[in-house]
Write an enzyme that holds these catalytic residues in place. Structure first.
Site, mmCIF file in Angstrom:
data_model
loop_
_atom_site.group_PDB
_atom_site.id
_atom_site.type_symbol
_atom_site.label_atom_id
_atom_site.label_comp_id
_atom_site.label_asym_id
_atom_site.label_seq_id
_atom_site.Cartn_x
_atom_site.Cartn_y
_atom_site.Cartn_z
ATOM 1 N N SER A 140 0.829 -1.202 0.000
ATOM 2 C CA SER A 140 0.000 0.000 0.000
ATOM 3 C C SER A 140 0.870 1.262 0.000
ATOM 4 O O SER A 140 1.658 1.465 -0.920
ATOM 5 C CB SER A 140 -0.956 -0.057 1.189
ATOM 6 O OG SER A 140 -1.983 0.893 1.076
ATOM 7 N N ASP B 114 -9.183 -4.412 -5.538
ATOM 8 C CA ASP B 114 -8.603 -3.731 -4.379
ATOM 9 C C ASP B 114 -9.361 -2.425 -4.134
ATOM 10 O O ASP B 114 -9.439 -1.576 -5.020
ATOM 11 C CB ASP B 114 -7.123 -3.434 -4.647
ATOM 12 C CG ASP B 114 -6.377 -2.943 -3.412
ATOM 13 O OD1 ASP B 114 -6.953 -2.161 -2.638
ATOM 14 O OD2 ASP B 114 -5.211 -3.334 -3.245
ATOM 15 N N HIS C 5 -7.438 -5.876 -0.234
ATOM 16 C CA HIS C 5 -6.354 -4.912 -0.362
ATOM 17 C C HIS C 5 -5.020 -5.621 -0.169
ATOM 18 O O HIS C 5 -4.722 -6.113 0.907
ATOM 19 C CB HIS C 5 -6.530 -3.818 0.695
ATOM 20 C CG HIS C 5 -5.474 -2.761 0.668
ATOM 21 N ND1 HIS C 5 -5.008 -2.197 -0.503
ATOM 22 C CD2 HIS C 5 -4.779 -2.148 1.687
ATOM 23 C CE1 HIS C 5 -4.104 -1.292 -0.216
ATOM 24 N NE2 HIS C 5 -3.931 -1.251 1.102
#
Length: 519
Positions: A236, A460, A487
């Site tokens: 991320s 996602d 995610h």
């Protein structure tokens, strides 16, 4: 033709040489000008940081919150503090200390694999204990090393903007009035937050919290660990760290996996609207699944699930519902946050359905628990991850010059989050931040970077799939496409994904072009 300019140093050197020749002739000697010695290389101002020896020891006191402290008591883990300059423009000035946690390789060691779980604002040391369990094959070959970025977790100075009571108070407030008075109220709220953060943390600290500085810290950590080149895994927001490191030090990268890519070319408005659309896509996927399950609280018609959800959630704007804690009630904002938290991992879909069913019965307990999970609230206390998220975001993101465009765009992109009263076009917290951002959006320039791997999940919610496609192309790397709804995907137990990443990290073998895995 214009005359050439000479540097003062060159002009002085020629004058002295000529004078020496005149003196020598006058003395009856032949003049042979001496060649000056080359200047000595300037001392490295960061050498005392890159050459530091880490003092490894117990991890007691390194947990960012009590609910994860047990994992840090594993005797196979060891912790240390890394010293870095607070301001790289003044390396002899004030310093910061970063928390570092290591699990040593169990087999034939290649080196260290540095990891970051994202956020921004999430403790990096907290990732290592879970990776020890989920990636034993990689642990044979690498020391897993996590670090709390500057200001995050137990690194110091820490980002601490609000007390626990203030955090609860901020969450309980809902701003749903789009009138000029409503806009002014939200802006006053945002300014108060920025002012409190400035007073409690200090503008000098806030000015040096951006990813620009985290990247320099990462390189000092690499050197202090004795690794000639960096092996890195970033999830991320951790992909932003990896991308900026690749730009700053492309020749120091050995291997890099970027999982759940943040698009470095987007400004704040584009990024927020795309992420909102990603959450709506995830909500629609959940809702469609829910309609196929017995007793789905959103009904049986996928086309009406957003409408059904809002019919349950919007009354909370004026009348928050009770929860299991008599001192707390579920607000509209927390209800939406609870739903969004469940979008990160598909395994939470069943829990979310139960939470929405409870809401329909007048009980907000489970949705509040999901929201607490997002805010990292445990036992009435918060860690500093959300405060760090805000502070780092203000240093990394461009300022929003058209709040109406952002508010309108988010409203259209994510209908399931809307109040039904219209978007509130207020300036955000960063508009009142005391220092300007240190990062600008742009396409990465990474000459000499070895091939990297970008993992992107089609469903996602937080980092949309296309961002990964684009980042892989921009970095000249290889895309690993993963079909699913969550995610990030790597080192979480999926054999297809993990075997491809292990081969790359250990041997440098890239996934085949067009490789696709399914969750």
């Amino acid at each position: 033709m214009l005359p050439r300019r000479r540097s003062p140093f060159t002009a002085t050197l020629r004058t002295l040489t000529a004078l020496a020749a005149v003196v020598a002739v006058a003395a009856g000697c032949s003049a042979t000008p001496a060649t000056p010695d080359p200047p000595s290389p300037a001392p490295d101002p960061l050498q005392r940081f890159t050459s530091q020896q880490l003092s490894w020891g117990s991890c007691d006191g390194f947990a960012a919150s009590p609910d994860v402290a047990n994992a840090y008591r594993d005797p196979s883990l060891e912790c240390a503090k890394l010293t870095v300059p607070l301001d790289y423009a003044n390396p002899d000035g004030r310093t910061a200390e970063l928390a570092v946690l290591r699990a040593k390789a169990t087999g034939q060691r290649i080196g260290s694999m540095l990891v970051n779980p994202g956020g921004p604002g999430v403790s990096g040391t907290s990732l290592v204990p879970s990776l020890v369990q989920s990636a034993p094959d990689l642990l044979q070959r690498f020391d897993f090393v996590g670090f709390d970025p500057r200001g995050v977790g137990v690194s110091s100075p820490a980002i601490d903007c609000l007390t626990d009571a203030e955090q609860d108070e901020y969450r309980a407030q809902v701003f749903a009035d789009p009138s000029p008075a409503g806009v002014a109220a939200l802006e006053a709220h945002n300014k108060e937050y920025a002012d409190r953060c400035t007073a409690r943390v200090g503008a000098d600290v806030l000015a040096n919290l951006g990813t620009r500085d985290v990247v320099r810290d990462l390189d000092i950590l690499r050197a202090a660990l004795g690794d000639e080149k960096l092996t890195y895994y970033g999830y991320s927001y951790g992909t932003s760290i990896g991308t900026q490191y690749a730009e700053a030090f492309p020749d120091r990268v050995r291997a890099m996996v970027l999982d759940g890519a943040v698009d470095p070319t987007q400004d704040t408005v584009e990024s927020n609207i795309d992420q909102s659309a990603g959450f709506q896509q995830a909500f629609d996927a959940y809702a469609t699944w829910c309609t196929t399950q017995p007793n789905c609280p959103l009904g049986t018609d996928p086309a009406r699930t957003t409408e059904t959800w809002l019919a349950l959630a919007r009354p909370l704007l004026d009348d928050p519902v009770k929860t299991g804690d008599p001192t707390r009630r579920l607000s509209f904002t927390d209800a939406v946050t609870g739903v969004q938290q469940a979008m990160y991992v598909r395994q939470l879909w069943t829990v979310l359905s139960l939470g929405i069913s409870q809401l329909a019965a007048g009980d907000g307990s489970l949705l509040l628990t999901l929201a607490d999970l997002y805010y990292k609230r445990s036992g009435g206390h918060y860690d500093n991850s959300l405060e760090a998220f805000q502070a780092i975001s203000c240093m990394d993101n461009t300022r929003v010059t058209d709040p109406a465009a952002l508010a309108d765009g988010v409203e259209k992109a994510a209908p399931f989050t809307t109040t039904g009263r219209g978007p509130v076009a207020a300036r955000d917290v960063c508009a009142f931040w005391p220092v300007p951002p240190t990062t600008e959006p742009g396409r990465p320039d990474v000459p000499g970077l070895p091939p990297v791997v970008v993992v992107s999940v089609t469903g996602d919610p937080a980092t949309p799939y296309q961002a990964g496609v684009d980042l892989a192309a921009d970095l000249g790397g290889r895309l690993l496409k993963v079909d699913g709804n969550q995610h990030t995907a790597g080192l979480q137990g999926n054999a297809c994904v993990d075997s491809a990443l292990t081969a790359y990290l250990v041997d440098g073998t890239l996934p085949g072009d067009g490789t696709e895995c399914r969750l």
